[in-house]
Design a protein around this motif. Structure first.
Motif, PDB file in Angstrom:
ATOM      1  N   HIS A 106       0.734  -1.045  -0.159  1.00  0.00           N
ATOM      2  CA  HIS A 106      -0.031  -0.185   0.066  1.00  0.00           C
ATOM      3  C   HIS A 106       0.951   1.200   0.004  1.00  0.00           C
ATOM      4  CE1 HIS A 106       0.724   0.707   4.165  1.00  0.00           C
ATOM      5  NE2 HIS A 106       0.794  -0.514   4.444  1.00  0.00           N
ATOM      6  N   GLY A 107       0.229   2.494  -0.372  1.00  0.00           N
ATOM      7  CA  GLY A 107       0.844   3.661  -0.389  1.00  0.00           C
ATOM      8  C   GLY A 107       1.807   4.007   0.817  1.00  0.00           C
ATOM      9  N   ASN A 108       1.479   3.634   1.889  1.00  0.00           N
ATOM     10  CA  ASN A 108       2.037   4.154   3.216  1.00  0.00           C
ATOM     11  C   ASN A 108       3.036   3.001   3.654  1.00  0.00           C
ATOM     12  OD1 ASN A 108       0.909   6.752   3.138  1.00  0.00           O
ATOM     13  ND2 ASN A 108      -0.980   5.863   4.052  1.00  0.00           N
ATOM     14  N   ALA A 109       3.125   1.987   2.873  1.00  0.00           N
ATOM     15  CA  ALA A 109       4.023   0.874   3.580  1.00  0.00           C
ATOM     16  C   ALA A 109       5.614   1.209   3.491  1.00  0.00           C
ATOM     17  CB  ALA A 109       4.104  -0.376   2.519  1.00  0.00           C
ATOM     18  N   ARG A 110       5.970   0.879   4.827  1.00  0.00           N
ATOM     19  CA  ARG A 110       7.572   1.117   4.895  1.00  0.00           C
ATOM     20  C   ARG A 110       8.422   0.439   4.028  1.00  0.00           C
ATOM     21  NH1 ARG A 110       9.006   4.764   8.936  1.00  0.00           N
ATOM     22  NH2 ARG A 110       7.316   5.298  10.298  1.00  0.00           N
ATOM     23  N   LEU A 111       7.900  -1.061   3.967  1.00  0.00           N
ATOM     24  CA  LEU A 111       8.925  -1.999   3.404  1.00  0.00           C
ATOM     25  C   LEU A 111       8.458  -2.319   1.988  1.00  0.00           C
ATOM     26  CD1 LEU A 111       9.898  -4.200   6.261  1.00  0.00           C
ATOM     27  CD2 LEU A 111      11.219  -2.330   5.253  1.00  0.00           C
ATOM     28  N   THR A 112       9.412  -2.307   1.073  1.00  0.00           N
ATOM     29  CA  THR A 112       8.807  -2.922  -0.310  1.00  0.00           C
ATOM     30  C   THR A 112       9.731  -4.440  -0.510  1.00  0.00           C
ATOM     31  OG1 THR A 112      10.494  -1.930  -1.525  1.00  0.00           O
ATOM     32  CG2 THR A 112       8.640  -0.883  -1.558  1.00  0.00           C
ATOM     33  N   VAL A 113       9.508  -4.888  -1.350  1.00  0.00           N
ATOM     34  CA  VAL A 113      10.563  -6.217  -1.594  1.00  0.00           C
ATOM     35  C   VAL A 113      11.920  -5.829  -1.400  1.00  0.00           C
ATOM     36  CG1 VAL A 113      11.165  -8.023  -3.401  1.00  0.00           C
ATOM     37  CG2 VAL A 113       8.627  -7.274  -3.247  1.00  0.00           C
ATOM     38  N   HIS A 114      12.482  -4.854  -1.914  1.00  0.00           N
ATOM     39  CA  HIS A 114      13.779  -4.258  -1.826  1.00  0.00           C
ATOM     40  C   HIS A 114      14.196  -4.120  -0.429  1.00  0.00           C
ATOM     41  CE1 HIS A 114      13.845  -4.429  -6.150  1.00  0.00           C
ATOM     42  NE2 HIS A 114      12.913  -3.523  -6.277  1.00  0.00           N
ATOM     43  N   GLY A 115      13.278  -3.385   0.105  1.00  0.00           N
ATOM     44  CA  GLY A 115      13.432  -3.131   1.669  1.00  0.00           C
ATOM     45  C   GLY A 115      13.409  -4.517   2.717  1.00  0.00           C
ATOM     46  N   ARG A 116      12.614  -5.474   2.235  1.00  0.00           N
ATOM     47  CA  ARG A 116      12.744  -6.748   2.944  1.00  0.00           C
ATOM     48  C   ARG A 116      13.919  -7.626   2.597  1.00  0.00           C
ATOM     49  NH1 ARG A 116       6.940  -7.636   0.511  1.00  0.00           N
ATOM     50  NH2 ARG A 116       5.771  -5.857   1.529  1.00  0.00           N
ATOM     51  N   LEU A 117      14.497  -7.455   1.419  1.00  0.00           N
ATOM     52  CA  LEU A 117      15.702  -8.059   1.110  1.00  0.00           C
ATOM     53  C   LEU A 117      16.834  -7.562   1.683  1.00  0.00           C
ATOM     54  CD1 LEU A 117      17.277 -10.175  -0.611  1.00  0.00           C
ATOM     55  CD2 LEU A 117      17.377  -8.495  -2.457  1.00  0.00           C
ATOM     56  N   LEU A 118      16.830  -6.128   2.040  1.00  0.00           N
ATOM     57  CA  LEU A 118      17.812  -5.307   2.684  1.00  0.00           C
ATOM     58  C   LEU A 118      17.976  -5.868   4.194  1.00  0.00           C
ATOM     59  CD1 LEU A 118      19.873  -3.155   2.783  1.00  0.00           C
ATOM     60  CD2 LEU A 118      18.127  -1.363   3.115  1.00  0.00           C
ATOM     61  N   ILE A 119      16.882  -5.956   4.732  1.00  0.00           N
ATOM     62  CA  ILE A 119      16.691  -6.402   6.148  1.00  0.00           C
ATOM     63  C   ILE A 119      17.495  -8.079   6.131  1.00  0.00           C
ATOM     64  CG2 ILE A 119      15.071  -7.655   7.801  1.00  0.00           C
ATOM     65  CD1 ILE A 119      13.164  -5.588   7.037  1.00  0.00           C
ATOM     66  N   VAL A 120      17.202  -8.810   5.168  1.00  0.00           N
ATOM     67  CA  VAL A 120      17.938  -9.903   5.077  1.00  0.00           C
ATOM     68  C   VAL A 120      19.325 -10.010   4.800  1.00  0.00           C
ATOM     69  CG1 VAL A 120      18.214 -12.397   3.913  1.00  0.00           C
ATOM     70  CG2 VAL A 120      15.809 -11.124   4.391  1.00  0.00           C
ATOM     71  N   GLN A 121      19.797  -9.052   4.088  1.00  0.00           N
ATOM     72  CA  GLN A 121      21.155  -8.942   3.780  1.00  0.00           C
ATOM     73  C   GLN A 121      22.039  -8.349   4.996  1.00  0.00           C
ATOM     74  OE1 GLN A 121      20.899  -6.201   0.513  1.00  0.00           O
ATOM     75  NE2 GLN A 121      21.040  -7.997  -1.102  1.00  0.00           N
ATOM     76  N   ARG A 122      21.450  -7.625   5.734  1.00  0.00           N
ATOM     77  CA  ARG A 122      22.007  -6.899   6.695  1.00  0.00           C
ATOM     78  C   ARG A 122      22.126  -7.857   8.146  1.00  0.00           C
ATOM     79  NH1 ARG A 122      19.173  -0.600   7.493  1.00  0.00           N
ATOM     80  NH2 ARG A 122      20.687   0.149   5.652  1.00  0.00           N
ATOM     81  N   HIS A 123      21.059  -8.819   8.201  1.00  0.00           N
ATOM     82  CA  HIS A 123      21.187  -9.951   9.106  1.00  0.00           C
ATOM     83  C   HIS A 123      22.078 -10.968   8.903  1.00  0.00           C
ATOM     84  CE1 HIS A 123      19.936 -12.954  11.959  1.00  0.00           C
ATOM     85  NE2 HIS A 123      19.560 -13.716  11.090  1.00  0.00           N
ATOM     86  N   GLN A 124      22.221 -11.161   7.421  1.00  0.00           N
ATOM     87  CA  GLN A 124      23.398 -12.074   6.939  1.00  0.00           C
ATOM     88  C   GLN A 124      24.685 -11.475   7.377  1.00  0.00           C
ATOM     89  OE1 GLN A 124      22.273 -12.925   3.106  1.00  0.00           O
ATOM     90  NE2 GLN A 124      20.917 -14.740   3.492  1.00  0.00           N
ATOM     91  N   ALA A 125      24.701 -10.042   7.297  1.00  0.00           N
ATOM     92  CA  ALA A 125      26.256  -9.470   7.522  1.00  0.00           C
ATOM     93  C   ALA A 125      26.363  -9.369   8.904  1.00  0.00           C
ATOM     94  CB  ALA A 125      26.145  -8.185   6.860  1.00  0.00           C
ATOM     95  N   GLY A 126      25.365 -10.080   9.890  1.00  0.00           N
ATOM     96  CA  GLY A 126      25.824  -9.917  11.351  1.00  0.00           C
ATOM     97  C   GLY A 126      25.323  -8.921  12.306  1.00  0.00           C
ATOM     98  N   MET A 127      24.422  -7.983  11.603  1.00  0.00           N
ATOM     99  CA  MET A 127      23.932  -6.914  12.253  1.00  0.00           C
ATOM    100  C   MET A 127      22.742  -7.395  13.142  1.00  0.00           C
ATOM    101  SD  MET A 127      22.438  -3.418  10.487  1.00  0.00           S
ATOM    102  CE  MET A 127      21.851  -1.917  11.415  1.00  0.00           C
ATOM    103  N   ALA A 128      22.569  -6.868  14.421  1.00  0.00           N
ATOM    104  CA  ALA A 128      21.335  -7.336  15.169  1.00  0.00           C
ATOM    105  C   ALA A 128      20.143  -6.906  14.735  1.00  0.00           C
ATOM    106  CB  ALA A 128      21.781  -6.860  16.522  1.00  0.00           C
ATOM    107  N   LYS A 129      19.123  -7.674  15.177  1.00  0.00           N
ATOM    108  CA  LYS A 129      18.135  -7.664  14.826  1.00  0.00           C
ATOM    109  C   LYS A 129      17.351  -6.046  15.242  1.00  0.00           C
ATOM    110  CE  LYS A 129      16.448 -12.340  14.359  1.00  0.00           C
ATOM    111  NZ  LYS A 129      16.154 -13.556  14.482  1.00  0.00           N
ATOM    112  N   ALA A 130      17.670  -5.821  16.484  1.00  0.00           N
ATOM    113  CA  ALA A 130      17.245  -4.545  17.077  1.00  0.00           C
ATOM    114  C   ALA A 130      17.755  -3.659  16.333  1.00  0.00           C
ATOM    115  CB  ALA A 130      17.596  -4.274  18.383  1.00  0.00           C
TER     116      ALA A 130
END
Length: 319
Positions: free
Chosen positions: A3-27
């Motif tokens: 939707h128009g006000n969504a914070r995350l798109t597919v690319h944003g969700r993928l960025l979350i995964v990439q940062r997690h794989q790089a060792g960044m804490a979920k918080a």
């Protein structure tokens, strides 16, 4: 789709995964992305389970629908409709479901409306809109639409629109005006006259004058004239003669398919709402005098949605 006000798109969700794989804490990921930690965990878990496909949008439809009407009930409704040929309000108590549910079932299975069916046999008798796809001719004059709209004449002093539906105006009808119209398919240029009847001779004379008017606006050649199947159009020798003189081919719509002549039918509606019934007229002459100025406004100023908000004259070369 997000939707128009969504914070995350597919690319944003993928960025979350990439940062997690790089060792960044979920918080820390949640703070950087401006979302909750639960949201971050959801997309990481979905990626682990489904891969990249899990990051795409999903339908919000629930996995189970306990209250969904069963196939058995739907077939019962369809069978009752075929047997009784009744509407939802009558069928509802017979099949034991709400009328709204019956209506939805009939629409879901493309059951025709009762108004489209023969009351005795149930067979569909109304023609389907086989020409519902809109079209537009490529050049002015390639096709023109012709029709007549019948309007009740206004008695002197005004009719019921001026005085209300009262005994004062009851029975004061003084006949009808016949508004003949011609519309160019490409430009929507329109020409109309108020005439006393719709005979073949009258229609032929109108077509001659309309063609002359079109010529003054740059449409010097009319190739085809399409009308309904009124006797004045189909059997009149005068109309046939005028078409021959113009070098125009006569075309007729399929019986009971007025949308094939839809551009002039739409003009008839516009004439009624924006000229004939736009204001209260106190005499027939007053309404007739208002037609020519309105047509000039229609052709040169009025915005037309099919023309990108421009008037018909915008599609014609200067004369």
């Amino acid at each position: 789709m997000s939707h128009g006000n969504a914070r995350l798109t597919v690319h944003g969700r993928l960025l979350i995964v990439q940062r997690h794989q790089a060792g960044m804490a979920k918080a820390h990921i949640a703070a950087a992305m401006g979302v909750s930690r639960q949201c971050v965990k959801k997309w990481i878990d979905r990626f682990d389970q489904e891969g990249l496909a899990g990051l795409h949008d999903r339908s919000s439809r629930p996995h189970t629908m306990p209250t969904k009407t069963s196939d058995e009930v739907e077939q019962k409704v369809l069978a009752a409709r075929a047997e009784h040929r009744d509407g939802p309000d009558v069928l509802a108590p017979k099949v034991g479901v709400p009328a709204r549910t019956v209506s939805r079932i009939l629409r879901r299975h493309d059951v025709p409306y009762l108004r489209e069916c023969d009351p005795m046999t149930g067979d569909v008798i109304r023609s389907s809109k086989q020409t519902a796809v809109r079209y537009e001719r490529e050049r002015p004059g390639e096709l023109v639409h012709m029709d007549v709209k019948k309007l009740g004449r206004i008695p002197d002093g005004g009719g019921w629109r001026a005085h209300g539906r009262s005994e004062e105006v009851r029975g004061r009808g003084i006949g009808y005006d016949y508004v003949h119209s011609l519309v160019d398919d490409h430009s929507r240029l329109a020409y109309s006259e108020i005439l006393p009847d719709e005979t073949g001779k009258t229609c032929a004379g109108f077509l001659e004058r309309a063609a002359a008017y079109f010529a003054t606006k740059g449409i010097t050649k009319i190739e085809r004239v399409i009308t309904d199947n009124a006797l004045a159009y189909r059997q009149s020798e005068e109309v046939k003669r005028v078409c021959a003189e113009l070098g125009a081919t006569r075309k007729f719509i399929r019986p009971h398919c007025p949308w094939q002549n839809g551009k002039v039918e739409r003009l008839n509606r516009t004439l009624a709402t924006e000229w004939a019934y736009r204001q209260v007229f106190t005499s027939n002459a007053e309404r007739a005098a208002a037609l020519a100025p309105w047509l000039e406004h229609y052709n040169t100023e009025r915005r037309h949605s099919a023309l990108g908000g421009k008037p018909p004259i915008s599609r014609l070369l200067p004369t």
